[in-house]
Design an enzyme around this catalytic site. Structure first.
Site, PDB file in Angstrom:
ATOM      1  N   ASN A   1     -25.469  12.851  27.066  1.00  0.00           N
ATOM      2  CA  ASN A   1     -26.027  11.724  27.824  1.00  0.00           C
ATOM      3  C   ASN A   1     -26.493  12.142  29.221  1.00  0.00           C
ATOM      4  O   ASN A   1     -26.580  11.320  30.122  1.00  0.00           O
ATOM      5  CB  ASN A   1     -24.986  10.599  27.927  1.00  0.00           C
ATOM      6  CG  ASN A   1     -23.745  11.021  28.705  1.00  0.00           C
ATOM      7  OD1 ASN A   1     -23.385  12.184  28.648  1.00  0.00           O
ATOM      8  ND2 ASN A   1     -23.134  10.114  29.417  1.00  0.00           N
ATOM      9  N   GLU A   2     -26.807  13.424  29.388  1.00  0.00           N
ATOM     10  CA  GLU A   2     -27.142  13.935  30.722  1.00  0.00           C
ATOM     11  C   GLU A   2     -28.348  13.233  31.348  1.00  0.00           C
ATOM     12  O   GLU A   2     -28.346  12.920  32.537  1.00  0.00           O
ATOM     13  CB  GLU A   2     -27.418  15.451  30.682  1.00  0.00           C
ATOM     14  CG  GLU A   2     -26.174  16.313  30.601  1.00  0.00           C
ATOM     15  CD  GLU A   2     -25.588  16.420  29.206  1.00  0.00           C
ATOM     16  OE1 GLU A   2     -26.157  15.825  28.265  1.00  0.00           O
ATOM     17  OE2 GLU A   2     -24.560  17.090  29.031  1.00  0.00           O
TER      18      GLU A   2
ATOM     19  N   GLY B   1     -20.242  16.974  28.929  1.00  0.00           N
ATOM     20  CA  GLY B   1     -19.422  18.186  28.940  1.00  0.00           C
ATOM     21  C   GLY B   1     -18.354  18.184  27.852  1.00  0.00           C
ATOM     22  O   GLY B   1     -17.968  19.247  27.358  1.00  0.00           O
TER      23      GLY B   1
ATOM     24  N   LEU C   1     -17.913  16.423  32.893  1.00  0.00           N
ATOM     25  CA  LEU C   1     -17.687  16.803  34.291  1.00  0.00           C
ATOM     26  C   LEU C   1     -16.996  15.686  35.048  1.00  0.00           C
ATOM     27  O   LEU C   1     -17.302  14.508  34.835  1.00  0.00           O
ATOM     28  CB  LEU C   1     -19.026  17.088  34.982  1.00  0.00           C
ATOM     29  CG  LEU C   1     -19.910  18.177  34.402  1.00  0.00           C
ATOM     30  CD1 LEU C   1     -21.056  18.461  35.360  1.00  0.00           C
ATOM     31  CD2 LEU C   1     -19.125  19.444  34.138  1.00  0.00           C
TER      32      LEU C   1
HETATM   33  C1  LIG Z   1     -17.043  25.050  26.983  1.00  0.00           C
HETATM   34  C2  LIG Z   1     -16.911  24.909  28.352  1.00  0.00           C
HETATM   35  C3  LIG Z   1     -15.715  24.264  28.726  1.00  0.00           C
HETATM   36  C4  LIG Z   1     -15.789  23.259  29.379  1.00  0.00           C
HETATM   37  C5  LIG Z   1     -17.064  22.693  29.621  1.00  0.00           C
HETATM   38  C6  LIG Z   1     -16.918  21.543  30.448  1.00  0.00           C
HETATM   39  C7  LIG Z   1     -17.902  20.940  30.867  1.00  0.00           C
HETATM   40  C8  LIG Z   1     -19.251  21.366  30.558  1.00  0.00           C
HETATM   41  C9  LIG Z   1     -20.116  20.636  31.274  1.00  0.00           C
HETATM   42  C10 LIG Z   1     -21.324  20.595  31.526  1.00  0.00           C
HETATM   43  C11 LIG Z   1     -22.491  21.020  30.976  1.00  0.00           C
HETATM   44  C12 LIG Z   1     -23.323  19.867  30.684  1.00  0.00           C
HETATM   45  C13 LIG Z   1     -23.398  18.877  31.752  1.00  0.00           C
HETATM   46  C14 LIG Z   1     -22.696  17.780  31.666  1.00  0.00           C
HETATM   47  C15 LIG Z   1     -22.780  16.696  32.654  1.00  0.00           C
HETATM   48  C16 LIG Z   1     -21.554  15.836  32.607  1.00  0.00           C
HETATM   49  O1  LIG Z   1     -20.609  16.094  31.925  1.00  0.00           O
HETATM   50  S1  LIG Z   1     -21.582  14.536  33.659  1.00  0.00           S
HETATM   51  C17 LIG Z   1     -20.233  13.519  33.168  1.00  0.00           C
HETATM   52  C18 LIG Z   1     -20.687  12.694  32.035  1.00  0.00           C
HETATM   53  N1  LIG Z   1     -19.638  11.842  31.627  1.00  0.00           N
HETATM   54  C19 LIG Z   1     -19.847  10.588  31.354  1.00  0.00           C
HETATM   55  O2  LIG Z   1     -20.932  10.062  31.461  1.00  0.00           O
HETATM   56  C20 LIG Z   1     -18.646   9.830  30.907  1.00  0.00           C
HETATM   57  C21 LIG Z   1     -18.244   8.797  31.880  1.00  0.00           C
HETATM   58  N2  LIG Z   1     -17.121   8.070  31.377  1.00  0.00           N
HETATM   59  C22 LIG Z   1     -17.208   7.158  30.378  1.00  0.00           C
HETATM   60  O3  LIG Z   1     -18.219   6.882  29.788  1.00  0.00           O
HETATM   61  C23 LIG Z   1     -15.944   6.447  29.996  1.00  0.00           C
HETATM   62  O4  LIG Z   1     -15.062   6.506  31.093  1.00  0.00           O
HETATM   63  C24 LIG Z   1     -15.248   7.032  28.743  1.00  0.00           C
HETATM   64  C25 LIG Z   1     -16.103   6.688  27.509  1.00  0.00           C
HETATM   65  C26 LIG Z   1     -15.042   8.527  28.830  1.00  0.00           C
HETATM   66  C27 LIG Z   1     -13.862   6.352  28.585  1.00  0.00           C
HETATM   67  O5  LIG Z   1     -14.026   4.951  28.563  1.00  0.00           O
HETATM   68  P1  LIG Z   1     -12.749   4.009  28.742  1.00  0.00           P
HETATM   69  O6  LIG Z   1     -11.681   4.437  27.830  1.00  0.00           O
HETATM   70  O7  LIG Z   1     -13.254   2.600  28.631  1.00  0.00           O
HETATM   71  O8  LIG Z   1     -12.223   4.307  30.216  1.00  0.00           O
HETATM   72  P2  LIG Z   1     -12.871   3.887  31.611  1.00  0.00           P
HETATM   73  O9  LIG Z   1     -14.336   3.910  31.564  1.00  0.00           O
HETATM   74  O10 LIG Z   1     -12.213   2.614  32.068  1.00  0.00           O
HETATM   75  O11 LIG Z   1     -12.391   5.116  32.523  1.00  0.00           O
HETATM   76  C28 LIG Z   1     -11.025   5.289  32.825  1.00  0.00           C
HETATM   77  C29 LIG Z   1     -10.908   5.961  34.172  1.00  0.00           C
HETATM   78  O12 LIG Z   1     -11.501   7.267  34.082  1.00  0.00           O
HETATM   79  C30 LIG Z   1     -12.453   7.432  35.123  1.00  0.00           C
HETATM   80  N3  LIG Z   1     -13.530   8.326  34.629  1.00  0.00           N
HETATM   81  C31 LIG Z   1     -14.260   8.144  33.539  1.00  0.00           C
HETATM   82  N4  LIG Z   1     -15.145   9.162  33.387  1.00  0.00           N
HETATM   83  C32 LIG Z   1     -14.930   9.997  34.429  1.00  0.00           C
HETATM   84  C33 LIG Z   1     -15.518  11.226  34.828  1.00  0.00           C
HETATM   85  N5  LIG Z   1     -16.501  11.831  34.116  1.00  0.00           N
HETATM   86  N6  LIG Z   1     -15.073  11.795  35.951  1.00  0.00           N
HETATM   87  C34 LIG Z   1     -14.081  11.229  36.683  1.00  0.00           C
HETATM   88  N7  LIG Z   1     -13.480  10.055  36.352  1.00  0.00           N
HETATM   89  C35 LIG Z   1     -13.900   9.460  35.240  1.00  0.00           C
HETATM   90  C36 LIG Z   1     -12.958   6.019  35.373  1.00  0.00           C
HETATM   91  O13 LIG Z   1     -13.545   5.937  36.652  1.00  0.00           O
HETATM   92  C37 LIG Z   1     -11.681   5.217  35.261  1.00  0.00           C
HETATM   93  O14 LIG Z   1     -10.966   5.379  36.466  1.00  0.00           O
HETATM   94  P3  LIG Z   1     -10.127   4.163  37.080  1.00  0.00           P
HETATM   95  O15 LIG Z   1      -9.102   3.816  36.054  1.00  0.00           O
HETATM   96  O16 LIG Z   1     -11.097   3.043  37.329  1.00  0.00           O
HETATM   97  O17 LIG Z   1      -9.561   4.718  38.341  1.00  0.00           O
END
Ligand SMILES: CC/C=C\C/C=C\C/C=C\CC/C=C/CC(=O)SCCNC(=O)CCNC(=O)[C@H](O)C(C)(C)COP(=O)(O)OP(=O)(O)OC[C@H]1O[C@@H](n2cnc3c(N)ncnc32)[C@H](O)[C@@H]1OP(=O)(O)O
Length: 341
Positions: free
Chosen positions: A154-155, A131, A86
């Protein structure tokens, strides 16, 4: 060959796909010579699911379905991230109406992907938390490339409880004990660990190899009567879809209440400026000064964009426990985080 490919449609599809890709799309669709659609997710920086991105995914799935394409492979155009799940911007300080529309869209996309009549596979070529993991799990086959990437649910580390339909899906894919352990502890799996519990089906050397392995899986259906395959899939997957259809509103309300909880909000703002998959959620202890500090980092990032190192700022809030709060209009307080002086 029992499976009828869609060769005849290729000329038309090629022009249509070209048309789609000129629209500055976040999803690039290519239909190969075997009639398999490759959906390359390319929403920078990390393919996180915003409302618009979900709507585009929904349209792409319709495109595959409506053109009677027999199979689809989901992958990422980025070298390190399959999908970050998400979009945290949809979760941080959400407007109630928008968030509920967002979640309803997510439910719709999930039902479309999980219940697709065409064959679905995921070539997971990078990080795949939450997600991102759900999207891959909703496909029929998963190949992940080897490397330092992880996949998992990791929710709980975000203060969230995964929706029941996601839990059911994981429980039906890996065993109940592994699912419970993984969900409750927010365990992230390396490709080798994921293979061991059958969260994924194969490991590949790189993206091309992952796509080739997905295609090998899809090829298996050349020997299977299409209607038998589709009806069997629908019988297996239909009840879960029906269950969600009957509980959509409760599901939305439940997740909205969770998302607006102050503890979840604290994690959300931290997420915006750090790499949470590798972070220890225990450090987010809820002290107000730290929260204000991180919020200010977020504000400065919004104001100053690429000039401001948001992540560094948030890390420093955590390191100094909010004792040095940045003020975007006070040069001295933000100079350590300015990168283009
Ligand atoms: C089948 C259905 C179809 C689709 C389904 C879709 C979704 C289904 C969803 C939900 C059901 C279940 C519920 C889920 C809850 C969630 O999904 S909550 C989100 C959880 N996500 C995370 O915890 C991941 C967070 N991100 C990271 O751990 C890292 O960024 C990642 C490992 C992905 C990449 O690492 P790395 O390459 O080192 O990059 P950075 O950490 O430096 O990140 C780069 C830029 O991206 C921005 N960013 C990272 N994650 C998100 C995000 N989730 N949303 C928005 N932006 C994100 C980050 O801030 C950096 O931005 P910047 O460069 O600083 O501006």
């Amino acid at each position: 060959m029992l499976l009828r490919r869609v060769y005849k449609q290729h000329r038309w599809l090629a022009s249509h796909v070209k048309f789609l890709s000129t629209q500055k799309s976040s999803i690039d669709i290519k239909v190969d010579n075997d009639g398999i659609a490759i959906l390359n997710l390319q929403r920078p920086p990390v393919n996180s699911f915003s409302m618009d991105f979900l709507k585009e995914l929904s349209k792409s799935l319709d495109f595959v379905e409506n053109n009677k394409i027999t199979a689809m492979i989901l992958t990422s155009a980025f070298p390190r991230v399959f999908s970050a799940g998400l979009d945290i911007n949809e979760v941080y300080k959400p407007d109630a109406v928008r968030f509920k529309e967002f979640w309803t869209t997510l439910q719709e996309v999930w039902m479309k992907l999980f219940g697709a009549r065409f064959i679905t596979a995921a070539a997971i070529n990078g990080q795949s938390p939450a997600g991102g993991c759900l999207m891959a799990m909703s496909c029929e086959y998963r190949v992940m490339i080897k490397g330092t990437f992880t996949i998992g649910m990791n929710e709980t580390s975000l203060g969230l409880i995964a929706p029941t339909w996601f839990m059911e899906l994981v429980k039906n894919t890996i065993n109940v004990r592994d699912a419970e352990y993984a969900f409750t502890t927010s365990r992230m799996f390396t490709p080798e660990e994921a293979l061991k519990v059958r969260l994924i089906d194969e490991i590949a050397a790189d993206k091309d190899d992952a796509i080739a392995k997905c295609k090998r899986f899809i090829k298996k259906f050349d020997e299977i009567t299409p209607s038998a395959r589709i009806n069997t899939k629908m019988k297996l997957r239909g009840p879960a879809i029906k269950k969600l259809q009957n509980t959509r509103q409760e599901d939305t309300e439940e997740i909205y209440q969770l998302v607006i909880h102050p503890d979840t909000q604290k994690v959300a703002i931290f997420q915006l400026y750090s790499s949470p998959v590798s972070a220890n959620p225990a450090i987010i202890t809820g002290y107000d000064p730290m929260e204000v500090c991180i919020e200010n980092c977020a504000q400065c990032k919004k104001m100053l964009g690429a000039w401001f190192e948001g992540q560094l700022c948030a890390e420093s809030c955590i390191k100094y426990r909010g004792k040095m709060i940045p003020d975007c209009e006070n040069y001295a307080s933000i100079s350590p985080f300015l990168n283009k002086l």
